[in-house]
Write a protein that holds these residues in place. Sequence first.
Motif, short mmCIF file in Angstrom:
data_model
loop_
_atom_site.label_atom_id
_atom_site.label_comp_id
_atom_site.label_asym_id
_atom_site.label_seq_id
_atom_site.Cartn_x
_atom_site.Cartn_y
_atom_site.Cartn_z
N UNK A 221 0.68 -1.09 -0.03
CA UNK A 221 -0.04 -0.08 0.03
C UNK A 221 0.80 1.13 -0.11
N UNK A 222 0.40 2.20 -0.80
CA UNK A 222 1.00 3.41 -0.93
C UNK A 222 0.39 4.76 -0.15
N UNK A 223 -0.81 4.26 0.19
CA UNK A 223 -1.79 5.31 0.95
C UNK A 223 -2.62 4.60 2.24
N UNK A 224 -2.93 5.54 3.04
CA UNK A 224 -3.68 5.12 4.29
C UNK A 224 -4.69 6.01 4.45
N UNK A 225 -5.81 5.66 4.51
CA UNK A 225 -7.06 6.93 4.54
C UNK A 225 -7.72 6.49 6.03
N UNK A 226 -7.52 7.59 6.72
CA UNK A 226 -8.04 7.03 8.14
C UNK A 226 -8.45 8.61 8.60
N UNK A 227 -9.34 8.67 9.50
CA UNK A 227 -9.72 9.88 10.07
C UNK A 227 -8.75 10.66 10.97
N UNK A 228 -8.66 11.89 10.51
CA UNK A 228 -7.41 12.74 10.97
C UNK A 228 -7.82 14.08 11.07
N UNK A 229 -7.84 14.85 12.17
CA UNK A 229 -8.20 16.30 12.34
C UNK A 229 -7.07 16.99 13.07
N UNK A 230 -7.56 18.39 13.72
CA UNK A 230 -6.78 19.15 14.56
C UNK A 230 -7.08 18.63 16.12
N UNK A 231 -8.19 18.23 16.25
CA UNK A 231 -8.38 17.57 17.60
C UNK A 231 -7.87 16.13 17.75
N UNK A 232 -7.33 15.95 18.84
CA UNK A 232 -6.78 14.78 19.12
C UNK A 232 -7.69 13.81 19.96
N UNK A 233 -7.56 12.37 19.34
CA UNK A 233 -8.64 11.22 20.01
C UNK A 233 -8.30 11.22 21.55
N UNK A 234 -9.25 11.05 22.22
CA UNK A 234 -9.28 11.10 23.73
C UNK A 234 -8.35 9.79 24.03
N UNK A 235 -7.96 9.80 25.17
CA UNK A 235 -7.17 8.47 25.97
C UNK A 235 -8.18 7.33 26.02
N UNK A 236 -7.56 6.26 25.36
CA UNK A 236 -8.67 4.92 25.42
C UNK A 236 -9.36 4.72 24.09
N UNK A 237 -9.43 5.82 23.27
CA UNK A 237 -10.22 5.65 21.93
C UNK A 237 -9.90 4.24 21.20
N UNK A 238 -10.70 3.64 21.12
CA UNK A 238 -10.47 2.34 20.38
C UNK A 238 -10.67 2.21 18.93
N UNK A 239 -11.18 3.26 18.06
CA UNK A 239 -11.30 3.27 16.93
C UNK A 239 -10.34 3.06 16.11
N UNK A 240 -10.53 1.96 15.09
CA UNK A 240 -9.19 1.58 14.27
C UNK A 240 -9.15 2.57 13.11
N UNK A 241 -10.17 3.29 12.95
CA UNK A 241 -9.80 4.36 11.69
C UNK A 241 -9.36 5.81 12.07
N UNK A 242 -9.07 6.03 13.12
CA UNK A 242 -8.74 7.27 13.71
C UNK A 242 -7.27 7.29 13.88
N UNK A 243 -6.30 8.09 13.39
CA UNK A 243 -5.09 8.24 13.50
C UNK A 243 -4.68 8.69 14.97
#
Length: 360
Positions: A221-243
Amino acid sequence: MGAVTRPGIAGLTWSALQVLTSGGMDMMELGRTGTRVSRLALGAMQMGGATSEADAIRILDRYVGAGGSFLDTADCYEWWRRVGSRGGESEELLGRWMRAGNRRDQVFLATKGSAVPEYSPALWDADGNPDWDLARRTFAGAGADTLRHALDASLRRLGTDHVDLYYVHVDDLSTPLEETLEALAGLVSAGKVRYLGWSNVRTWRLERIRQLCERHGWPAPVALQQQHSYLRPKAGNAAAGIVGPEQWEYLRLHRDLQLVAYSPILKGIYDDPAKRSGHWMMESYEGPDVDARLAVLGEVAAEVGATPNRTVLAWLLHQTDPSVIPLIGPKTPEQLDDLLPALDIKLDAGQLARLEAAGA
């Protein structure tokens, strides 16, 4: 992979077209492929569903007119909008738009497979609302035959003989990776796919995928499509799709894997405190870190004379270690017009440092 000659504008190669379309929006290399794409990608998820065809065409024309080249869709878009749908509406619309203007070779086209749920009347309730729990339990997955048939169906809907980037949309833990990767390698060898990508996947799986590709000589793979934004995921976030921090560090160390960030403005919550309150998108981010980040974001937005949404996009566009391609998905032409000015926002080193350091 080198330049590919396809029928199109005066028989130009993709490399030549990159030069012609780079006058507006900045271009960047996709990972370490040698292929250049626009810094801002356009998601077509809602096109043919929540977005009417007329509005979708306006959005596509305005995006390309601004120098954009990177279009993203999936075979499942948007099955959940209409009872009985099997998805594919977005791909069909893009196919009509490309044929109408002979535009296939003007764009870098990405689609995805593996996320169409098994058909069942139970996928929708009496009011037409989708049952996401059932859908997630019955996703098509990434079996070899499934992916081959899914891609062929996508190509028919898109009206093309190849896509530039093909993602495994939802990481499939129940299918051996060897089966998936060998099938994907066959799609590349057949000329139906130029590059491969993965989405909604954990870091340990990415490493396993890369190791298997290296061992067997399969295209990685040359590309990874994930959810990513300025806010950071909270501690313990278990979502596989968030950086998260671990995946961010992995991307810093593996620059051949390009991050394509979906939901970069989190459904537009940055501009609207009322929208943030209770929005399901905030479930992965809630905590003291959010208020601290939003406060600094508001200060910087005021300094550059921009909305917070635009400032977040500008911040993502300024990322270099690793680089990020934000994937926007405007529902209306007006929403696209509201976001495009982010391309012209310049953040200085001090502002970038403050945005990065902000947080609890």
